[in-house]
Design a protein around this motif. Structure first.
Motif, PDB file in Angstrom:
ATOM      1  N   ASP A 114       8.772  -8.165  37.811  1.00  0.00           N
ATOM      2  CA  ASP A 114       9.970  -7.353  38.042  1.00  0.00           C
ATOM      3  C   ASP A 114      11.067  -7.572  37.014  1.00  0.00           C
ATOM      4  O   ASP A 114      12.004  -6.776  36.930  1.00  0.00           O
ATOM      5  CB  ASP A 114      10.547  -7.657  39.435  1.00  0.00           C
ATOM      6  CG  ASP A 114       9.630  -7.169  40.547  1.00  0.00           C
ATOM      7  OD1 ASP A 114       8.912  -6.169  40.330  1.00  0.00           O
ATOM      8  OD2 ASP A 114       9.622  -7.795  41.621  1.00  0.00           O
ATOM      9  N   SER A 115      10.973  -8.641  36.252  1.00  0.00           N
ATOM     10  CA  SER A 115      12.034  -8.953  35.294  1.00  0.00           C
ATOM     11  C   SER A 115      11.453  -9.743  34.131  1.00  0.00           C
ATOM     12  O   SER A 115      10.354 -10.311  34.223  1.00  0.00           O
ATOM     13  CB  SER A 115      13.129  -9.790  35.967  1.00  0.00           C
ATOM     14  OG  SER A 115      12.620 -11.072  36.319  1.00  0.00           O
ATOM     15  N   GLY A 116      12.221  -9.797  33.062  1.00  0.00           N
ATOM     16  CA  GLY A 116      11.815 -10.608  31.929  1.00  0.00           C
ATOM     17  C   GLY A 116      11.700 -12.066  32.304  1.00  0.00           C
ATOM     18  O   GLY A 116      10.801 -12.769  31.846  1.00  0.00           O
ATOM     19  N   TYR A 145       3.779  -3.921  22.748  1.00  0.00           N
ATOM     20  CA  TYR A 145       2.874  -3.544  23.830  1.00  0.00           C
ATOM     21  C   TYR A 145       3.566  -2.731  24.924  1.00  0.00           C
ATOM     22  O   TYR A 145       2.983  -2.466  25.972  1.00  0.00           O
ATOM     23  CB  TYR A 145       2.244  -4.823  24.420  1.00  0.00           C
ATOM     24  CG  TYR A 145       0.738  -4.773  24.560  1.00  0.00           C
ATOM     25  CD1 TYR A 145      -0.092  -4.863  23.448  1.00  0.00           C
ATOM     26  CD2 TYR A 145       0.150  -4.666  25.807  1.00  0.00           C
ATOM     27  CE1 TYR A 145      -1.470  -4.849  23.575  1.00  0.00           C
ATOM     28  CE2 TYR A 145      -1.234  -4.649  25.948  1.00  0.00           C
ATOM     29  CZ  TYR A 145      -2.031  -4.736  24.833  1.00  0.00           C
ATOM     30  OH  TYR A 145      -3.396  -4.726  24.961  1.00  0.00           O
ATOM     31  N   ASP A 146       4.823  -2.368  24.680  1.00  0.00           N
ATOM     32  CA  ASP A 146       5.603  -1.542  25.619  1.00  0.00           C
ATOM     33  C   ASP A 146       5.752  -2.186  26.996  1.00  0.00           C
ATOM     34  O   ASP A 146       5.854  -1.481  28.002  1.00  0.00           O
ATOM     35  CB  ASP A 146       4.988  -0.138  25.768  1.00  0.00           C
ATOM     36  CG  ASP A 146       4.880   0.583  24.433  1.00  0.00           C
ATOM     37  OD1 ASP A 146       5.813   0.458  23.620  1.00  0.00           O
ATOM     38  OD2 ASP A 146       3.860   1.247  24.197  1.00  0.00           O
ATOM     39  N   VAL A 147       5.778  -3.507  27.053  1.00  0.00           N
ATOM     40  CA  VAL A 147       6.017  -4.220  28.309  1.00  0.00           C
ATOM     41  C   VAL A 147       7.474  -4.663  28.279  1.00  0.00           C
ATOM     42  O   VAL A 147       7.820  -5.639  27.621  1.00  0.00           O
ATOM     43  CB  VAL A 147       5.072  -5.434  28.460  1.00  0.00           C
ATOM     44  CG1 VAL A 147       5.389  -6.200  29.737  1.00  0.00           C
ATOM     45  CG2 VAL A 147       3.622  -4.969  28.453  1.00  0.00           C
ATOM     46  N   THR A 148       8.324  -3.892  28.954  1.00  0.00           N
ATOM     47  CA  THR A 148       9.763  -4.110  28.828  1.00  0.00           C
ATOM     48  C   THR A 148      10.472  -4.166  30.184  1.00  0.00           C
ATOM     49  O   THR A 148      11.345  -3.336  30.472  1.00  0.00           O
ATOM     50  CB  THR A 148      10.385  -2.989  27.969  1.00  0.00           C
ATOM     51  OG1 THR A 148      10.055  -1.711  28.569  1.00  0.00           O
ATOM     52  CG2 THR A 148       9.875  -3.026  26.534  1.00  0.00           C
ATOM     53  N   PRO A 149      10.129  -5.145  31.036  1.00  0.00           N
ATOM     54  CA  PRO A 149      10.874  -5.260  32.290  1.00  0.00           C
ATOM     55  C   PRO A 149      12.330  -5.613  31.985  1.00  0.00           C
ATOM     56  O   PRO A 149      12.624  -6.136  30.898  1.00  0.00           O
ATOM     57  CB  PRO A 149      10.161  -6.405  33.020  1.00  0.00           C
ATOM     58  CG  PRO A 149       9.541  -7.216  31.936  1.00  0.00           C
ATOM     59  CD  PRO A 149       9.162  -6.236  30.870  1.00  0.00           C
ATOM     60  N   PRO A 150      13.244  -5.346  32.902  1.00  0.00           N
ATOM     61  CA  PRO A 150      14.656  -5.657  32.655  1.00  0.00           C
ATOM     62  C   PRO A 150      14.828  -7.119  32.251  1.00  0.00           C
ATOM     63  O   PRO A 150      14.261  -8.013  32.870  1.00  0.00           O
ATOM     64  CB  PRO A 150      15.322  -5.391  34.011  1.00  0.00           C
ATOM     65  CG  PRO A 150      14.416  -4.417  34.699  1.00  0.00           C
ATOM     66  CD  PRO A 150      13.029  -4.743  34.235  1.00  0.00           C
ATOM     67  N   GLU A 154      16.231 -10.973  26.633  1.00  0.00           N
ATOM     68  CA  GLU A 154      16.916 -12.225  26.945  1.00  0.00           C
ATOM     69  C   GLU A 154      15.909 -13.329  27.247  1.00  0.00           C
ATOM     70  O   GLU A 154      16.066 -14.480  26.817  1.00  0.00           O
ATOM     71  CB  GLU A 154      17.861 -12.025  28.133  1.00  0.00           C
ATOM     72  CG  GLU A 154      19.052 -11.112  27.867  1.00  0.00           C
ATOM     73  CD  GLU A 154      18.724  -9.616  27.883  1.00  0.00           C
ATOM     74  OE1 GLU A 154      19.627  -8.815  27.582  1.00  0.00           O
ATOM     75  OE2 GLU A 154      17.575  -9.244  28.192  1.00  0.00           O
ATOM     76  N   ALA A 155      14.853 -12.981  27.985  1.00  0.00           N
ATOM     77  CA  ALA A 155      13.813 -13.966  28.311  1.00  0.00           C
ATOM     78  C   ALA A 155      13.107 -14.457  27.051  1.00  0.00           C
ATOM     79  O   ALA A 155      12.733 -15.625  26.952  1.00  0.00           O
ATOM     80  CB  ALA A 155      12.802 -13.366  29.287  1.00  0.00           C
TER      81      ALA A 155
END
Length: 197
Positions: A114-116, A145-150, A154-155
């Protein structure tokens, strides 16, 4: 088949496997230690070929293979890694974790985060992933890879910066590979100089 293009190995078929199979990308990152990046990320294609599953990584097959047999497969010349025995254990550990937690799918690992911060934690919980390697992999997923959770940038910390040339996450062609190598060389030289002060 995915339309993304990766340029991590110098071998179009190996790069195509990385682009199409998230499991291959994850295992390439596991191997990305103490060997050139190209060799590390070409490793999954070698494994797939040797296991008789060209074009895909058989995660359950690796997870449940006899440990000695898998170590031999990794050590067969040319070896998948400079330290094939240690890496065989690590690769099997990652595949076992994928089977136990994510239905054998690296894509499941990151597509359900759900998040970075959660993505970073999940990757960091895998065998062989310290804090830095986990952050680099978050950056690679986000940038290529277009994996960009919110919160993914920053993570990923400094590796998530859009204009950086710090890691495999930033390699998109031969020029960027040279730039990443130059950055790594400069960082190593600085660390060595400060250690002797």
């Amino acid at each position: 088949m995915t339309s993304r293009t990766l340029h991590l190995t110098g071998n179009p078929e190996a790069d195509e496997l990385l682009a199409a199979d998230g499991n291959a990308l994850l295992l390439g990152m596991v191997l990305d230690q103490q060997v050139p990046m190209e060799k590390a990320f070409a490793g999954p294609a070698v494994l797939a070929e040797r296991m008789g599953t060209p074009g895909r990584i058989d995660v359950p097959g690796i997870a449940f293979m006899n440990a000695d047999e898998f170590a031999e497969l990794c050590a067969r010349r040319p070896a998948v890694h400079r330290f094939p025995g240690a890496m065989a254990k690590r690769l099997q550990g990652v595949c076992q974790a994928l089977v136990e937690r994510y239905d054998g799918s690296a894509v499941e690992l990151w597509s359900t985060a759900d998040s970075g911060e959660e993505l970073l934690r999940r990757i960091g919980d895998l065998p062989g992933f310290g804090a830095q390697k986990a952050a680099i992999f978050v950056a690679l997923l986000g940038k290529q890879y277009d994996v960009t959770p919110p919160g993914w940038r920053e993570a990923a910390g400094k590796y998530g910066e859009s204009d950086s040339r710090r890691s495999v996450a930033d390699v998109v062609d031969a020029r960027s590979l040279d730039e990443v190598r130059a950055t790594k060389k400069a960082v190593k030289a600085a660390a060595k100089a400060s250690a002797t002060d």
